[in-house]
Design a protein around this motif. Sequence first.
Motif, mmCIF file in Angstrom:
data_model
loop_
_atom_site.group_PDB
_atom_site.id
_atom_site.type_symbol
_atom_site.label_atom_id
_atom_site.label_comp_id
_atom_site.label_asym_id
_atom_site.label_seq_id
_atom_site.Cartn_x
_atom_site.Cartn_y
_atom_site.Cartn_z
ATOM 1 N N THR A 174 0.830 -1.210 0.000
ATOM 2 C CA THR A 174 0.000 0.000 0.000
ATOM 3 C C THR A 174 0.863 1.258 0.000
ATOM 4 O O THR A 174 0.598 2.218 -0.733
ATOM 5 N N VAL A 175 1.901 1.243 0.823
ATOM 6 C CA VAL A 175 2.797 2.401 0.892
ATOM 7 C C VAL A 175 3.490 2.636 -0.447
ATOM 8 O O VAL A 175 3.572 3.775 -0.929
ATOM 9 N N ILE A 176 3.968 1.558 -1.060
ATOM 10 C CA ILE A 176 4.650 1.692 -2.353
ATOM 11 C C ILE A 176 3.686 2.260 -3.399
ATOM 12 O O ILE A 176 4.054 3.108 -4.224
ATOM 13 N N TYR A 177 2.435 1.793 -3.375
ATOM 14 C CA TYR A 177 1.453 2.317 -4.333
ATOM 15 C C TYR A 177 1.191 3.803 -4.099
ATOM 16 O O TYR A 177 1.119 4.598 -5.046
ATOM 17 N N ILE A 178 1.042 4.186 -2.836
ATOM 18 C CA ILE A 178 0.775 5.598 -2.522
ATOM 19 C C ILE A 178 1.917 6.485 -3.015
ATOM 20 O O ILE A 178 1.696 7.583 -3.530
ATOM 21 N N VAL A 179 3.147 5.983 -2.873
ATOM 22 C CA VAL A 179 4.314 6.788 -3.263
ATOM 23 C C VAL A 179 4.522 6.796 -4.769
ATOM 24 O O VAL A 179 4.728 7.843 -5.384
ATOM 25 N N PHE A 180 4.451 5.601 -5.401
ATOM 26 C CA PHE A 180 4.841 5.492 -6.804
ATOM 27 C C PHE A 180 3.695 5.206 -7.774
ATOM 28 O O PHE A 180 3.857 5.388 -8.978
ATOM 29 N N GLY A 181 2.571 4.753 -7.282
ATOM 30 C CA GLY A 181 1.532 4.254 -8.181
ATOM 31 C C GLY A 181 0.577 5.278 -8.720
ATOM 32 O O GLY A 181 -0.154 5.008 -9.674
ATOM 33 N N ARG A 182 0.539 6.458 -8.157
ATOM 34 C CA ARG A 182 -0.431 7.466 -8.591
ATOM 35 C C ARG A 182 0.308 8.690 -9.098
ATOM 36 O O ARG A 182 1.188 9.220 -8.429
ATOM 37 N N LEU A 183 -0.080 9.117 -10.298
ATOM 38 C CA LEU A 183 0.506 10.335 -10.859
ATOM 39 C C LEU A 183 -0.176 11.532 -10.213
ATOM 40 O O LEU A 183 -1.373 11.753 -10.384
ATOM 41 N N ARG A 184 0.601 12.290 -9.477
ATOM 42 C CA ARG A 184 0.059 13.469 -8.811
ATOM 43 C C ARG A 184 0.784 14.697 -9.322
ATOM 44 O O ARG A 184 2.018 14.771 -9.303
#
Length: 507
Positions: free
Chosen positions: A79-89
Amino acid sequence: MKLLKLLTHRVTLVVLLLLLQLALLFGSILFLQDDFVYFYVVYIIVSVAAVLHIINDRSQPAYKIAWLIPVTLLPIFGTVIYIVFGRLRVSKKFKQRMELVFQKEKEAVKETIPYLEIEDGNLDAIFQSNYLTNKGGIPIFKNTTSEYLPFGEQAFASMKEELEKAEKYIFMEYFIIEEGKMWDEILEIMVRKAQEGVDVRLMYDDFGCLFTLPEGYHKKVEKMGIKCSVFNPFVPVLSSIFNNRDHRKMAIIDGKVAFTGGINLADEYINEIQRFGHWKDNAIKMEGDAAWGFTLMFLSLWDFQRPEERPYTDYFPGYTEQKNAVGYYQPYTDLPFDNEMLGENVYLSLIARAKKYIYITTPYLIIDNLLMEALCTAAKGGIDVRLQTPHIADKAYVHALTKSNYEQLIEAGVRVFEYSPGFIHSKTFVVDDLYGTVGTVNMDYRSLFLHVECGVWMYKTEAIPQLLNDFVETEKLCEEITLEKARDIRWFTHLGRAILNVFAPLM
């Protein structure tokens, strides 16, 4: 000395800082587990939110699956990895700057490009062109001549010849630049032209040049009189923006001549050095109105990087009649920030409108279900569908993923050929003697969904038969992959490819 150089390289330092940030992040999470009840509640809420976000996101199903697996199978860490790298912000300021650039581009298009329709009434061609105009922003052009350059060596010679003719400006934008014969000779011309008063600009991708240019190279170039911009500098901060690179390749001279294609500015692209056998690459030279479209594409990204006070129309060269010009050209650029899969849609549209044949060259074949089904359906319907891919890999895991798609394609009737002399880096489509595209868009997830890319869509141009001839001649040097050969792999190879395919969208 090599070890010391590696340890002090910018990449090593950045990786160490990123790992430190991840360690601190996970360390904080582990520390919070002492208050288990509160931590568990927060974790459940965040994980559910991440899963819902993934499922409802507009991205490709394969991309969603690739993230759902670590999020659900690796509690906390996934979940942490997705929050950091998985979403283009992107920030509000980022969006505002982009909107300003788009507006300036639209104004320049309105003031300098007359409305043009495809005159023969071909609805298939009109549909494709309208889509690119509406979603890409650059309209269609006539009054352009072109030369398809099937090898990097030819492209290099032609580029030098045209650069020598520059009178007002030279705009260069490339993913990879490496010091050596190719770049040194081009740089010498650029420096000399800058000294003559020509506006010379260079833009390169920082990640693409991490191992090919020394740190701070842009400052060295600026001292030579060349304006230089580095796209998305690689900094040691955890962020998904690392995934978004400038993969475009273009050279523009005075808004009258433009090049695009697969070649970067490094010696392996012209076979001065060989690491993967013979490097088969390409470019296309366009002279005339279509070059202005590429000029606008360059200026808009440059303006986003380094705000441009002058209106883009100041660079408009005017139109000069091109004798023997035939057909239509439409430059396009694909951005990862607008939720529009323009590069993939160009390919899908070409496949869908084929009546006789679809011939494709691509260095990587890591495609989603949409492209897979489109190619298979076309072949099942009797269309002659052929693919040319490398025989020698530049990246072993990518080549393994490419090969993993052979069986399904060949079963459907698609013919697959590997370029026996080495590595093929061209990215081209030619369809029915009518349509073609040359550009930078690989058939993989990074090019189709994550990178800034470019190309030119063509209809009935002089480059179409040249593209076809190159494909036919290249096929003579290829080995056709039979269904038996595609299936003749060991069980552990099959297992490895299956695992790689799950995470292919993240690679």
